[in-house]
Design an enzyme around this catalytic site. Structure first.
Site, mmCIF file in Angstrom:
data_model
loop_
_atom_site.group_PDB
_atom_site.id
_atom_site.type_symbol
_atom_site.label_atom_id
_atom_site.label_comp_id
_atom_site.label_asym_id
_atom_site.label_seq_id
_atom_site.Cartn_x
_atom_site.Cartn_y
_atom_site.Cartn_z
ATOM 1 C CE1 TYR A 1 32.668 46.850 38.365
ATOM 2 C CE2 TYR A 1 34.197 46.388 40.124
ATOM 3 C CZ TYR A 1 32.763 46.877 39.721
ATOM 4 O OH TYR A 1 31.962 47.392 40.460
ATOM 5 N N GLY B 1 25.750 38.439 45.019
ATOM 6 C CA GLY B 1 26.345 37.967 43.688
ATOM 7 C C GLY B 1 25.413 37.727 42.767
ATOM 8 C CB CYS C 1 43.087 64.981 32.868
ATOM 9 S SG CYS C 1 42.385 66.469 32.651
ATOM 10 C CD GLU C 2 43.674 59.416 35.280
ATOM 11 O OE1 GLU C 2 44.212 58.407 34.616
ATOM 12 O OE2 GLU C 2 43.770 59.900 36.122
HETATM 13 C C1 LIG Z 1 29.468 43.164 47.920
HETATM 14 C C2 LIG Z 1 29.255 41.937 49.014
HETATM 15 C C3 LIG Z 1 27.926 41.450 48.810
HETATM 16 C C4 LIG Z 1 27.073 41.974 47.605
HETATM 17 O O1 LIG Z 1 27.623 41.721 46.352
HETATM 18 P P1 LIG Z 1 26.464 41.771 45.059
HETATM 19 O O2 LIG Z 1 27.326 41.189 44.032
HETATM 20 O O3 LIG Z 1 26.101 43.365 45.071
HETATM 21 O O4 LIG Z 1 24.995 41.158 45.292
HETATM 22 C C5 LIG Z 1 27.389 40.528 49.694
HETATM 23 N N1 LIG Z 1 28.031 40.102 50.572
HETATM 24 C C6 LIG Z 1 29.387 40.627 50.972
HETATM 25 C C7 LIG Z 1 30.262 39.957 52.093
HETATM 26 C C8 LIG Z 1 30.109 41.566 49.966
HETATM 27 O O5 LIG Z 1 31.252 41.868 50.234
#
Ligand SMILES: *Cc1c(COP(=O)(O)O)cnc(C)c1O
Length: 426
Positions: free
Chosen positions: A329, A238, A356-357
């Protein structure tokens, strides 16, 4: 920090002139910097030095075999979300014993394949899944290592489509139900409890939600350690990146030292490591975007310019089938010309693809370089969730992927042909 920079007025990746590269290989073209993947990986492990940890790169961000291979060489583990991703990791020389299998919809076939390859752990997202894994393991005389994914119910403060740690998201098991699920798991004969897992969302630009989630889950982790003797706590991925190219290529160190830095590995580690240290467990991290996001760009050629009544459109040869983040997103990509001089005249325009969107755009009403037909531009920070989300929509062949290492150019994936498009059809 990344390895895309102007040299003598032309955008380069490491030592390679991207104008010449695009002319040779055609566009749309994905280009990756091997050094940037390595630097990002090292920056994170170095920031966490002193904490017993293992990186499990999230394969879904960028799953090209060459990328997986270079991360495997660095000692990375892998966070996988399908049997296909495990297959890729194995083909790339990655170690299945460092693979964690996440995702809410694992099939019996995928579970069986993962058990045969003795993966590190299954991250459990529901009781029904836990029971199926126990049954599949029994069928092949195996024991399945598991961690339960806890949904800590914190707001990651990111786009709603990439938030995963709130009670209304489909992911994980409610915090309040966790102890009971672990007790249930302990009673299943073909299940071995190994750890605890969480992942609250993607593209987080503040460390605060991570701190909140870790603080919320730590008491549970400590309890599970004493009751079930768990070995690890996975805090998921994340970590967000800076999609603004000017900042991303600038001095990350400068940001690290200032009051309100964007999320950097140093800030992340400084806040989280002291809180995690006392658990005495191995800490797993699953970064995807952080490792690969700014390690890639998508090169595309301007086909036409169209001045409408209300807007100017720059129509390029890449579309939402090649890079869907803006349409899916509202993902942002910096758009810069390969020839630096082309940036001196500015215009407010929409950069759009041939699909075509009406959602097929890379930016709307943005001030950018006034590039013209036949000029090639770069969509920056297209190393994560970019090629991996590409499709053949509008019967457009998938673009090629190139991996650069110093002066060395490797075609990491060939451009699809029209024959490739129809080959599987009978
Ligand atoms: C997608 C995902 C990640 C990676 O997320 P990033 O934002 O790319 O770091 C890590 N763990 C799980 C369980 C995920 O689904």
């Amino acid at each position: 920090m990344h390895q895309f920079h102007y040299r003598k007025g032309i955008l380069h990746c490491e030592e390679v002139n991207l104008q010449a590269l695009a002319e040779e290989h055609g566009t749309p073209l994905y280009v990756y910097s091997a050094q940037t993947f390595r630097d990002n990986y090292h920056r994170l492990t170095q920031a966490l030095e002193g904490l017993d940890h293992q990186i499990a790169y999230a394969v879904k961000a960028n799953s090209n075999l060459s990328v997986l291979g270079l991360l495997a060489e660095l000692g990375s583990g892998f966070d996988i979300v399908s049997g296909g991703e495990l297959f890729r990791v194995i083909k790339a020389g990655g170690d299945p014993k460092l693979c964690s299998f996440a995702g809410v919809g694992k099939t019996a076939e995928e579970i069986s394949y993962a058990l045969e390859h003795e993966i590190h752990c299954f991250n459990i997202e529901s009781v029904a899944e836990l029971e199926l894994i126990n049954k599949v393991a029994e069928g092949i005389g195996a024991t399945a290592p598991i961690a339960v994914r806890i949904n800590p119910n914190v707001d990651a403060r990111t786009h709603e489509y990439i938030s995963t740690g709130k009670a209304e998201n489909k992911f994980g098991i409610d915090y309040a139900a966790a102890s009971e699920v672990y007790q249930h798991a302990a009673n299943l004969p073909h299940i071995q409890i190994k750890g605890v897992q969480m992942h609250i969302g993607s593209q987080l630009t503040s460390v605060t939600p991570f701190v909140e989630a870790v603080e919320r889950v730590i008491p549970l982790v400590a309890e599970l350690k004493s009751v079930h003797d768990i070995e690890f706590f996975s805090i998921g991925g994340g970590i967000g990146i800076i999609y603004d190219a000017a900042l991303a290529s600038g001095q990350q160190d400068w940001w690290d030292q200032h009051d309100e830095p964007p999320l950097s590995p140093v800030v992340y580690a400084n806040e989280l490591a002291p809180r995690l240290q006392s658990l005495g467990l191995k800490i797993l991290l699953e970064p995807g975007r952080y490792i690969s996001g700014n390690a890639g760009v998508l090169l595309t050629t301007c086909l036409y310019e169209k001045k409408g009544h209300a807007k100017t459109f720059k129509i390029v040869d890449a579309g939402m089938n090649d890079l869907i983040r803006p349409a899916l997103y509202q993902g942002h990509h910096e758009i810069i010309p390969l020839r630096e001089d082309d940036a001196s005249t500015r215009v407010t325009a929409d950069v759009v693809g041939p699909i075509c969107e009406s959602g097929d755009f890379f930016c709307q009403d943005r001030e950018l370089a006034d590039f013209k037909a036949n000029d090639i531009i770069a969509l920056m920070s297209a190393g994560a969730y970019s090629f991996t989300m590409a499709s053949n929509y509008n019967s457009r062949p998938l673009p090629a992927e190139i991996l650069i290492e110093g002066t060395q150019v490797t075609v990491a994936r060939q451009r699809q042909s029209w024959d490739d498009l129809i080959a599987p059809e009978l």
